[in-house]
Design a protein around this motif. Sequence first.
Motif, PDB file in Angstrom:
ATOM      1  N   UNK A   1       0.843  -1.269  -0.036  1.00 36.08           N
ATOM      2  CA  UNK A   1      -0.016  -0.135  -0.166  1.00 36.08           C
ATOM      3  C   UNK A   1       0.756   1.334   0.208  1.00 36.08           C
ATOM      4  N   UNK A   2       2.200   1.249   0.104  1.00 37.39           N
ATOM      5  CA  UNK A   2       2.826   2.580   0.008  1.00 37.39           C
ATOM      6  C   UNK A   2       2.750   3.113  -1.587  1.00 37.39           C
ATOM      7  N   UNK A   3       2.938   4.393  -1.530  1.00 41.35           N
ATOM      8  CA  UNK A   3       2.756   5.157  -2.675  1.00 41.35           C
ATOM      9  C   UNK A   3       4.282   6.005  -2.930  1.00 41.35           C
ATOM     10  N   UNK A   4       4.665   5.732  -4.139  1.00 39.91           N
ATOM     11  CA  UNK A   4       5.913   6.326  -4.489  1.00 39.91           C
ATOM     12  C   UNK A   4       5.650   7.516  -5.549  1.00 39.91           C
TER      13      UNK A   4
ATOM     14  N   UNK B   1       9.923  -0.365  -7.908  1.00 40.00           N
ATOM     15  CA  UNK B   1       8.914  -1.410  -7.024  1.00 40.00           C
ATOM     16  C   UNK B   1       9.990  -2.457  -6.490  1.00 40.00           C
ATOM     17  N   UNK B   2      10.959  -2.910  -7.289  1.00 39.80           N
ATOM     18  CA  UNK B   2      11.605  -4.126  -6.815  1.00 39.80           C
ATOM     19  C   UNK B   2      12.536  -3.683  -5.763  1.00 39.80           C
TER      20      UNK B   2
ATOM     21  N   UNK C   1      12.005  -1.006  -3.366  1.00 37.37           N
ATOM     22  CA  UNK C   1      11.196  -0.633  -2.455  1.00 37.37           C
ATOM     23  C   UNK C   1      10.675  -1.873  -1.629  1.00 37.37           C
TER      24      UNK C   1
ATOM     25  N   UNK D   1       7.630  -5.272   1.936  1.00 34.70           N
ATOM     26  CA  UNK D   1       6.376  -5.299   1.559  1.00 34.70           C
ATOM     27  C   UNK D   1       6.201  -6.042   0.138  1.00 34.70           C
TER      28      UNK D   1
ATOM     29  N   UNK E   1       5.543  -6.738  -3.675  1.00 32.68           N
ATOM     30  CA  UNK E   1       5.544  -5.752  -4.762  1.00 32.68           C
ATOM     31  C   UNK E   1       4.321  -5.406  -5.266  1.00 32.68           C
ATOM     32  N   UNK E   2       3.097  -6.451  -5.202  1.00 23.85           N
ATOM     33  CA  UNK E   2       2.075  -5.981  -5.707  1.00 23.85           C
ATOM     34  C   UNK E   2       1.242  -4.971  -4.965  1.00 23.85           C
ATOM     35  N   UNK E   3       1.905  -4.471  -3.781  1.00 25.32           N
ATOM     36  CA  UNK E   3       1.246  -3.562  -3.065  1.00 25.32           C
ATOM     37  C   UNK E   3       1.646  -2.001  -3.257  1.00 25.32           C
ATOM     38  N   UNK E   4       2.588  -1.907  -4.096  1.00 25.41           N
ATOM     39  CA  UNK E   4       3.116  -0.573  -4.393  1.00 25.41           C
ATOM     40  C   UNK E   4       2.319   0.263  -5.784  1.00 25.41           C
ATOM     41  N   UNK E   5       2.234   1.422  -5.204  1.00 24.98           N
ATOM     42  CA  UNK E   5       1.641   2.304  -6.410  1.00 24.98           C
ATOM     43  C   UNK E   5       2.555   3.214  -6.830  1.00 24.98           C
ATOM     44  N   UNK E   6       2.947   3.565  -7.786  1.00 25.33           N
ATOM     45  CA  UNK E   6       3.794   4.788  -8.187  1.00 25.33           C
ATOM     46  C   UNK E   6       2.973   5.600  -9.077  1.00 25.33           C
TER      47      UNK E   6
END
Lengths: 65, 65, 65, 65, 65, 65
Positions: free
Chosen positions: A1-4, A24-25, A27, A33, A35-40
């Motif tokens: 769920x992190x946002x970059x 993503x890789x 972070x 956490x 990888x599928x949880x990251x939003x960029x």
Amino acid sequence: MPVITIDGPHMSKEQKKDLVESFTREAARVTDIPAQAFIILINENDPDNVGVGGELLSRRMSKKQ
Amino acid sequence: MPVITIDGPHMSKEQKKDLVESFTREAARVTDIPAQAFIILINENDPDNVGVGGELLSRRMSKKQ
Amino acid sequence: MPVITIDGPHMSKEQKKDLVESFTREAARVTDIPAQAFIILINENDPDNVGVGGELLSRRMSKKQ
Amino acid sequence: MPVITIDGPHMSKEQKKDLVESFTREAARVTDIPAQAFIILINENDPDNVGVGGELLSRRMSKKQ
Amino acid sequence: MPVITIDGPHMSKEQKKDLVESFTREAARVTDIPAQAFIILINENDPDNVGVGGELLSRRMSKKQ
Amino acid sequence: MPVITIDGPHMSKEQKKDLVESFTREAARVTDIPAQAFIILINENDPDNVGVGGELLSRRMSKKQ
């Protein structure tokens, strides 16, 4: 769920794909956490809309040429 | 004086009006701050400028079709 | 995958839960994107860290009392 | 290394230059950080993408005319 | 209704007041929007939470001493 | 002069150092902009201040245990 978010220059679709993959890789590795949880979010800023050291980036770039 | 920002898809003017009305109504209700104090900023992101799970949103959308 | 950010006052956990539920429900309804795709980030700002009309919010609030 | 972001109206290049110069000068004076360390990002928002008091800014502006 | 955000160092209340006054005055002058419409958000970042040139700001500051 | 912001979990100083190094290295490689120009801002969000799919992250995490 992190946002970059990256506020940077105009990029090609290939560069954006590369950036999203590598951010993503890295972070996911650092935070452990999935990888599928990251939003960029990529914001491509015009050099007239960026200031650096009190000067428009567009002017700074034209001086370097 | 609260500020609400949404980074989301392209929307019609009618959708933006609906979003601004409903976010302001709900936020004013929850916080007990007058509706007229709320500012909402809508950023419409191109699917090439969003990454989800290490993949461009534009690619993920094309795979679903 | 949309991201909603609110910069607002300090809130109780119950208020945050209510805000996250109502923003997600309204945004999903307006955009027709599934509710599970929404990320919400809540920033609780100290009244000394907000300016309104050229004045610190902490000062404006003390004048109203 | 501080970052200043302004979400505001469309501006001419001359206005952006003026804003970058004056924000950097004032922020360097107040914080005692060298002017060359400041980054400024300008986001020009369409009046359809801003909500004020539960209403689109585009509608509020048309009512004032 | 413009929103100005600064991500910078820890500041005293007097510095924040000065920053809010001067940013609002300059932004109102440049854009010709009334001062009372401006919102300013101040984020005070810990030097461990800022990276500059690939290095934590906290480390860069300790090297300068 | 690009700015990268991450809104994520609490991290150790070692994790922040690793993230700043790897994001800067990857972003410099992809954009061909010198590493020293990158600013990174890390926001550590409390799980009560993040919503995922209409639910507080703190609640989602407690259900997984």
